[in-house]
Write a protein that holds these residues in place. Structure first.
Motif, mmCIF file in Angstrom:
data_model
loop_
_atom_site.group_PDB
_atom_site.id
_atom_site.type_symbol
_atom_site.label_atom_id
_atom_site.label_comp_id
_atom_site.label_asym_id
_atom_site.label_seq_id
_atom_site.Cartn_x
_atom_site.Cartn_y
_atom_site.Cartn_z
ATOM 1 N N HIS A 109 0.804 -1.217 0.000
ATOM 2 C CA HIS A 109 0.000 0.000 0.000
ATOM 3 C C HIS A 109 0.837 1.268 0.000
ATOM 4 O O HIS A 109 0.421 2.284 -0.540
ATOM 5 C CB HIS A 109 -0.915 0.030 1.232
ATOM 6 C CG HIS A 109 -1.815 -1.156 1.329
ATOM 7 N ND1 HIS A 109 -2.873 -1.365 0.474
ATOM 8 C CD2 HIS A 109 -1.794 -2.215 2.160
ATOM 9 C CE1 HIS A 109 -3.470 -2.501 0.780
ATOM 10 N NE2 HIS A 109 -2.834 -3.044 1.804
ATOM 11 N N LEU A 110 1.999 1.211 0.613
ATOM 12 C CA LEU A 110 2.753 2.433 0.859
ATOM 13 C C LEU A 110 4.019 2.575 0.018
ATOM 14 O O LEU A 110 4.745 3.549 0.186
ATOM 15 C CB LEU A 110 3.125 2.516 2.351
ATOM 16 C CG LEU A 110 1.941 2.547 3.312
ATOM 17 C CD1 LEU A 110 2.428 2.460 4.748
ATOM 18 C CD2 LEU A 110 1.114 3.804 3.104
ATOM 19 N N LEU A 111 4.311 1.645 -0.878
ATOM 20 C CA LEU A 111 5.532 1.729 -1.662
ATOM 21 C C LEU A 111 5.653 3.047 -2.424
ATOM 22 O O LEU A 111 6.713 3.680 -2.361
ATOM 23 C CB LEU A 111 5.666 0.530 -2.602
ATOM 24 C CG LEU A 111 6.942 0.485 -3.437
ATOM 25 C CD1 LEU A 111 8.182 0.436 -2.548
ATOM 26 C CD2 LEU A 111 6.926 -0.709 -4.376
ATOM 27 N N PRO A 112 4.616 3.516 -3.119
ATOM 28 C CA PRO A 112 4.773 4.806 -3.801
ATOM 29 C C PRO A 112 5.086 5.949 -2.829
ATOM 30 O O PRO A 112 5.895 6.829 -3.139
ATOM 31 C CB PRO A 112 3.413 5.022 -4.490
ATOM 32 C CG PRO A 112 2.866 3.645 -4.645
ATOM 33 C CD PRO A 112 3.336 2.886 -3.436
ATOM 34 N N PHE A 113 4.476 5.917 -1.653
ATOM 35 C CA PHE A 113 4.752 6.930 -0.636
ATOM 36 C C PHE A 113 6.208 6.852 -0.188
ATOM 37 O O PHE A 113 6.895 7.863 -0.097
ATOM 38 C CB PHE A 113 3.807 6.747 0.550
ATOM 39 C CG PHE A 113 4.135 7.613 1.730
ATOM 40 C CD1 PHE A 113 3.909 8.975 1.696
ATOM 41 C CD2 PHE A 113 4.687 7.053 2.873
ATOM 42 C CE1 PHE A 113 4.226 9.777 2.786
ATOM 43 C CE2 PHE A 113 5.001 7.841 3.971
ATOM 44 C CZ PHE A 113 4.770 9.207 3.921
ATOM 45 N N PHE A 114 6.692 5.644 0.100
ATOM 46 C CA PHE A 114 8.086 5.482 0.506
ATOM 47 C C PHE A 114 9.027 5.971 -0.586
ATOM 48 O O PHE A 114 9.995 6.681 -0.316
ATOM 49 C CB PHE A 114 8.412 4.021 0.822
ATOM 50 C CG PHE A 114 7.754 3.499 2.060
ATOM 51 C CD1 PHE A 114 7.594 4.285 3.190
ATOM 52 C CD2 PHE A 114 7.302 2.200 2.110
ATOM 53 C CE1 PHE A 114 6.987 3.788 4.336
ATOM 54 C CE2 PHE A 114 6.704 1.688 3.258
ATOM 55 C CZ PHE A 114 6.551 2.495 4.373
#
Length: 180
Positions: A109-114
């Motif tokens: 879920h958070l890969l683009p955010f990271f």
């Protein structure tokens, strides 16, 4: 023999500490997910919406700070321990693969955010670590991670573009413009 045992004990202790650090952020990521759900249901411009938006921003900043701190600690403490424990490539790669498998839920879920917190070169290096660690053992996991980036929200269009440019030649992990 005793020196190797001491290094192994230190490594095991560090691994437990790393697991605790990873667990520390689960309530934050769950809170982010819940805050996003509440934002979707609120009317834009209302006081509740504004308060929820502030809460989301606070949680995201906290996660970002914790993540940056965590990565710095791992680079400073954990990687030298691997070197001193005489871990060869054949021991490190399966361990990295296992760690990435454990991180799958957050990366799902958070890969683009990271990735958005990294410059283009660091983003590429991180994705290469993922690719090298997962290409043979868990190619479907890497494909899912690329899919998450490809289908990321518009706010992550720079991340999507960079990953697409850098990984367009990787088959069968090729990202197409479909869905982007």
């Amino acid at each position: 023999m005793y020196a190797q045992r001491a290094r192994l004990d230190t490594f095991v202790k560090s691994t437990r500490e790393a697991n605790a650090d990873h667990g520390r952020d689960l309530p934050i990521t769950n809170g982010i997910r819940e805050e996003i759900k509440s934002l979707v249901s609120l009317d834009q411009g209302t006081a509740d919406y504004s308060e929820s938006l502030v809460n989301l921003a606070t949680r995201l900043r906290t996660l970002q700070m914790n993540t940056e701190e965590h990565f710095q600690e791992e680079e400073k403490e954990f990687l030298p321990l691997l070197d001193s424990a005489a871990f060869g490539k054949e021991q490190v790669e399966p361990m990295v693969t296992h760690c990435l498998g454990v991180m799958e839920s957050s990366h799902g879920h958070l890969l683009p955010f990271f990735l958005s917190g990294l410059n283009a070169q660091d983003m590429y290096q991180y994705m290469m670590v993922l690719h090298k660690s997962l290409a043979e053992s868990k190619p479907s996991l890497f494909t899912r991670m690329l899919h998450v980036v490809r289908n990321a929200d518009d706010e992550f269009q720079d991340v999507r573009r960079i990953v697409q440019e850098r990984f367009s030649t990787f088959s069968p992990f090729k990202i197409t413009n479909a869905g982007a």
